[in-house]
Design a protein around this motif. Structure first.
Motif, PDB file in Angstrom:
ATOM      1  N   ALA A   1      80.357  86.391  73.344  1.00  0.00           N
ATOM      2  CA  ALA A   1      81.126  85.448  73.623  1.00  0.00           C
ATOM      3  C   ALA A   1      80.600  83.933  73.438  1.00  0.00           C
ATOM      4  O   ALA A   1      81.200  83.160  72.956  1.00  0.00           O
ATOM      5  N   THR A   2      79.350  84.126  73.923  1.00  0.00           N
ATOM      6  CA  THR A   2      78.295  82.757  73.857  1.00  0.00           C
ATOM      7  C   THR A   2      78.259  82.463  72.249  1.00  0.00           C
ATOM      8  O   THR A   2      78.046  81.099  71.893  1.00  0.00           O
ATOM      9  N   LEU A   3      77.708  83.429  71.553  1.00  0.00           N
ATOM     10  CA  LEU A   3      77.216  83.310  70.220  1.00  0.00           C
ATOM     11  C   LEU A   3      78.558  82.922  69.363  1.00  0.00           C
ATOM     12  O   LEU A   3      78.297  82.208  68.498  1.00  0.00           O
ATOM     13  N   MET A   4      79.632  83.746  69.422  1.00  0.00           N
ATOM     14  CA  MET A   4      80.973  83.339  68.813  1.00  0.00           C
ATOM     15  C   MET A   4      81.630  82.094  69.264  1.00  0.00           C
ATOM     16  O   MET A   4      82.269  81.629  68.474  1.00  0.00           O
ATOM     17  N   ALA A   5      81.345  81.587  70.557  1.00  0.00           N
ATOM     18  CA  ALA A   5      82.011  80.483  70.859  1.00  0.00           C
ATOM     19  C   ALA A   5      81.942  79.102  69.900  1.00  0.00           C
ATOM     20  O   ALA A   5      82.764  78.452  69.803  1.00  0.00           O
ATOM     21  N   GLY A   6      80.626  78.980  69.557  1.00  0.00           N
ATOM     22  CA  GLY A   6      80.447  77.997  68.582  1.00  0.00           C
ATOM     23  C   GLY A   6      81.073  77.707  67.296  1.00  0.00           C
ATOM     24  O   GLY A   6      80.697  76.788  66.352  1.00  0.00           O
ATOM     25  N   LYS A   7      81.605  78.896  66.751  1.00  0.00           N
ATOM     26  CA  LYS A   7      81.915  78.982  65.351  1.00  0.00           C
ATOM     27  C   LYS A   7      83.393  79.412  65.364  1.00  0.00           C
ATOM     28  O   LYS A   7      84.155  79.581  66.233  1.00  0.00           O
ATOM     29  N   ASP A   8      83.931  79.386  64.203  1.00  0.00           N
ATOM     30  CA  ASP A   8      85.484  79.582  63.887  1.00  0.00           C
ATOM     31  C   ASP A   8      85.490  80.684  62.893  1.00  0.00           C
ATOM     32  O   ASP A   8      84.636  80.976  62.112  1.00  0.00           O
ATOM     33  N   TYR A   9      86.492  81.639  63.255  1.00  0.00           N
ATOM     34  CA  TYR A   9      86.656  82.759  62.320  1.00  0.00           C
ATOM     35  C   TYR A   9      88.078  82.988  61.724  1.00  0.00           C
ATOM     36  O   TYR A   9      89.079  82.977  62.492  1.00  0.00           O
ATOM     37  N   TRP A  10      88.027  82.896  60.541  1.00  0.00           N
ATOM     38  CA  TRP A  10      89.486  82.773  59.830  1.00  0.00           C
ATOM     39  C   TRP A  10      90.395  81.867  60.368  1.00  0.00           C
ATOM     40  O   TRP A  10      91.644  82.039  60.766  1.00  0.00           O
ATOM     41  N   GLY A  11      89.825  80.613  60.882  1.00  0.00           N
ATOM     42  CA  GLY A  11      90.588  79.618  61.329  1.00  0.00           C
ATOM     43  C   GLY A  11      90.955  79.651  62.900  1.00  0.00           C
ATOM     44  O   GLY A  11      91.601  78.702  63.475  1.00  0.00           O
ATOM     45  N   LEU A  12      90.199  80.693  63.483  1.00  0.00           N
ATOM     46  CA  LEU A  12      90.391  81.010  64.949  1.00  0.00           C
ATOM     47  C   LEU A  12      89.371  80.597  65.644  1.00  0.00           C
ATOM     48  O   LEU A  12      88.141  81.197  65.125  1.00  0.00           O
ATOM     49  N   PRO A  13      89.305  79.966  66.662  1.00  0.00           N
ATOM     50  CA  PRO A  13      88.077  79.590  67.362  1.00  0.00           C
ATOM     51  C   PRO A  13      87.442  80.996  67.872  1.00  0.00           C
ATOM     52  O   PRO A  13      88.007  81.844  68.245  1.00  0.00           O
TER      53      PRO A  13
ATOM     54  N   TRP B   1      75.428  75.297  83.416  1.00  0.00           N
ATOM     55  CA  TRP B   1      74.428  74.655  84.053  1.00  0.00           C
ATOM     56  C   TRP B   1      73.134  74.422  82.684  1.00  0.00           C
ATOM     57  O   TRP B   1      72.490  73.457  82.384  1.00  0.00           O
ATOM     58  N   PHE B   2      72.895  75.779  82.182  1.00  0.00           N
ATOM     59  CA  PHE B   2      71.894  75.613  81.219  1.00  0.00           C
ATOM     60  C   PHE B   2      72.004  74.726  79.967  1.00  0.00           C
ATOM     61  O   PHE B   2      71.370  73.971  79.523  1.00  0.00           O
ATOM     62  N   GLU B   3      73.563  74.747  79.262  1.00  0.00           N
ATOM     63  CA  GLU B   3      74.070  73.861  78.384  1.00  0.00           C
ATOM     64  C   GLU B   3      73.917  72.329  78.886  1.00  0.00           C
ATOM     65  O   GLU B   3      73.721  71.706  77.938  1.00  0.00           O
ATOM     66  N   LEU B   4      74.198  72.310  79.942  1.00  0.00           N
ATOM     67  CA  LEU B   4      73.958  70.638  80.510  1.00  0.00           C
ATOM     68  C   LEU B   4      72.420  70.337  80.585  1.00  0.00           C
ATOM     69  O   LEU B   4      72.287  69.129  80.332  1.00  0.00           O
ATOM     70  N   ILE B   5      71.584  71.275  80.974  1.00  0.00           N
ATOM     71  CA  ILE B   5      70.266  70.763  80.708  1.00  0.00           C
ATOM     72  C   ILE B   5      69.893  70.561  79.131  1.00  0.00           C
ATOM     73  O   ILE B   5      69.131  69.697  79.102  1.00  0.00           O
ATOM     74  N   GLY B   6      70.606  71.186  78.374  1.00  0.00           N
ATOM     75  CA  GLY B   6      70.336  70.841  77.068  1.00  0.00           C
ATOM     76  C   GLY B   6      70.067  72.264  76.181  1.00  0.00           C
ATOM     77  O   GLY B   6      69.782  71.972  75.045  1.00  0.00           O
ATOM     78  N   PHE B   7      70.124  73.437  76.820  1.00  0.00           N
ATOM     79  CA  PHE B   7      69.831  74.427  75.940  1.00  0.00           C
ATOM     80  C   PHE B   7      71.172  74.973  74.999  1.00  0.00           C
ATOM     81  O   PHE B   7      72.170  74.791  75.435  1.00  0.00           O
ATOM     82  N   ASP B   8      70.983  75.223  73.779  1.00  0.00           N
ATOM     83  CA  ASP B   8      71.952  75.616  73.200  1.00  0.00           C
ATOM     84  C   ASP B   8      72.393  76.987  73.306  1.00  0.00           C
ATOM     85  O   ASP B   8      71.973  77.839  74.212  1.00  0.00           O
ATOM     86  N   ASN B   9      73.429  77.358  72.437  1.00  0.00           N
ATOM     87  CA  ASN B   9      74.271  78.575  72.914  1.00  0.00           C
ATOM     88  C   ASN B   9      73.301  79.908  72.932  1.00  0.00           C
ATOM     89  O   ASN B   9      73.414  80.749  73.653  1.00  0.00           O
ATOM     90  N   ARG B  10      72.416  80.064  71.779  1.00  0.00           N
ATOM     91  CA  ARG B  10      71.505  81.179  71.849  1.00  0.00           C
ATOM     92  C   ARG B  10      70.491  81.179  72.986  1.00  0.00           C
ATOM     93  O   ARG B  10      70.275  82.322  73.609  1.00  0.00           O
TER      94      ARG B  10
END
Length: 468
Positions: free
Chosen positions: A156-168, A265-274
């Motif tokens: 879910a975390t890795l897929m969240a930042g991309k679109d697939y066939w126009g679907l988030p 919280w991790f993402e607020l610190i600045g860590f990317d999705n991976r």
């Protein structure tokens, strides 16, 4: 006669039960893994996101006794299949929801499905292992289920930042998990065998099996489902060990519910999705390994100290939550430069704080009630613990926003926010350290009552056999 189906020496039923556990954990971890994207899609802050978790957990808790009632009169594979269909359909519906209210509604339905599934899974495992080995059985279930939790979070975390066939991507992740869950539910219904229906089962002597067989043939008069359920409820509620474990669980579940905010919280610190997914995975791997370690260790110690070993293991595990929460949330600087420090802390934190359910709670529940009431005791445990623990997620949001000044309108989650990360960390700290400490104290009365309740359960079982 029912016989155990096996593949390469492994029970088909246990394989499918563990697959169901994998998908159950994947489902539970989906939404927390994409809080940032869901918040952006529906303009929702921590309190709103916590509300979604609250709705699901609250319904999952208050509806849990339904599993106990169904399991008294129906095979557990059928009960599991019903619950799985509920959770699969609702998970898919979340993936296509267009409004926040729709997401909230389907999360509630999701909770109803999980309410039916989780106690049935736990009692299935309890009936599949002997006394003295259940810690390992529950630990293995937790370890395998964690694979689903880790997989669900990572995907879910890795897929969240991309679109697939126009679907988030986050929407597609929900739809994928729903489809696989539905297939597993059908397989459980078709190929699982309830341990209660297996002749020669170590938990079901010949007289018990004959009675069950005659009842299914209507040779013995049918009993009222409501009367049986009422008797089972009263029997479970009177057990002091159950009362104490539920009381500590109400408090002890709060930190685990608050932990769903780790990704945000991790993402607020600045860590990317991976990087965030990797940190969550290390924590989950630690928890899964710790659950098995705690269960096996408690099994072995209980052979020498049958009245106290499980309690000591649980107290040690709850206590370790205090120093690790402090180190994680206050000692390590909130900067992306300290990813390795977070990784090591989260891994060892997971190993040490995850013992309670597998080393003590679940094995002890199986020993203090007759086998026929096991689904009911797990169901009521979830009902009481979960309904109160479900308040933790919105509480974290409220503390973060009202006390520490988190403002969803001004915080830029996409690029990280030092102020937002600090506020959320303090909200998490509040909901973790104090509950862990109280949990340690609340386990103590078990030293006085567990042996007595276990002996009473043995006497009750012997009386039932004499009546037969």
């Amino acid at each position: 006669m029912m016989r155990v189906k096996k593949i390469f020496g492994f029970s088909v039923s246990l394989i499918l039960i563990n697959l169901a556990s994998i998908m159950e954990r994947a489902d539970e971890n989906l939404l927390p893994a994409v809080y940032k994207e869901v918040g952006a899609a529906f303009n929702a802050g921590p309190t709103d996101l916590g509300y979604l978790n609250f709705v699901m957990n609250f319904l999952k808790s208050i509806a849990s006794p339904l599993a106990g009632i169904l399991a008294l009169h129906y095979d557990r594979p059928a009960v599991l299949a019903i619950g799985t269909v509920f959770w699969a359909l609702s998970t898919g519906a979340v993936g296509v929801s267009q409004h926040f209210q729709q997401v909230a509604f389907w999360r509630a339905i999701n909770g109803l499905g999980l309410a039916i599934v989780i106690p049935a899974l736990q009692s299935f495992i309890a009936d599949s292992y002997k006394d003295g080995t259940r810690g390992a059985g529950f630990g293995l279930l937790s370890l395998i289920g964690a694979v689903g939790g880790i997989g669900g979070s990572i995907v879910a975390t890795l897929m969240a930042g991309k679109d697939y066939w126009g679907l988030p991507g986050w929407r597609l992740a929900f739809i994928m998990v729903a489809l696989v869950s539905f297939i597993i539910g059908i397989l459980v219904y078709l190929y699982c065998t309830d341990p209660r229906r297996i002749p020669g089962n170590h938990l079901l002597d010949d007289d018990d099996y004959e009675r069950s067989h005659l009842s299914s043939k209507d040779v013995l008069p049918p009993t009222s489902i409501w009367m049986d359920s009422w008797v089972a409820m009263k029997s479970v509620m009177k057990v002091k060990t159950f009362q104490i474990i539920v009381l500590q669980g109400i408090i002890g579940s709060l930190p685990w519910t608050a932990i769903v905010f780790f990704t945000m919280w991790f993402e607020l610190i600045g860590f990317d999705n991976r990087s965030s997914a990797a940190l969550n995975s290390l924590f989950a791997i630690g928890c899964a390994s710790g659950a098995l370690l705690g269960g096996v260790l408690a099994d072995r110690l209980s052979r020498h100290y049958p009245d106290s070993a499980r309690i000591m293991c649980a107290q040690f595990s709850a206590f370790m939550g205090i120093p690790f929460s402090w180190i994680l949330l206050t000692v390590i600087p909130q900067s992306t430069d300290y990813w390795f420090a977070y990784a090591v802390t989260l891994f060892f934190m997971g190993i040490t704080i995850s013992w309670c359910a597998t080393s003590a709670n679940n094995p002890m529940f199986a020993e203090v009630v007759p086998p026929k009431h096991r689904t009911m005791i797990y169901a009521f445990d979830r009902a009481f613990e979960g309904s109160f623990a479900s308040l933790a997620a919105p509480a974290v949001g409220l503390v973060t926003e009202k006390i520490y000044g988190y403002d969803a309108k001004t915080v830029n989650i996409a690029n990280g926010s030092a102020q937002g990360a600090y506020a959320l960390s303090r909200g998490l700290l509040t909901m973790m350290i104090l509950p862990f400490g109280i949990c340690v104290l609340f386990y103590s009365p078990l030293y006085l009552v567990f042996k007595h309740d276990r002996d009473n359960a043995k006497v009750a079982r012997f009386k039932d056999q004499e009546l037969i």
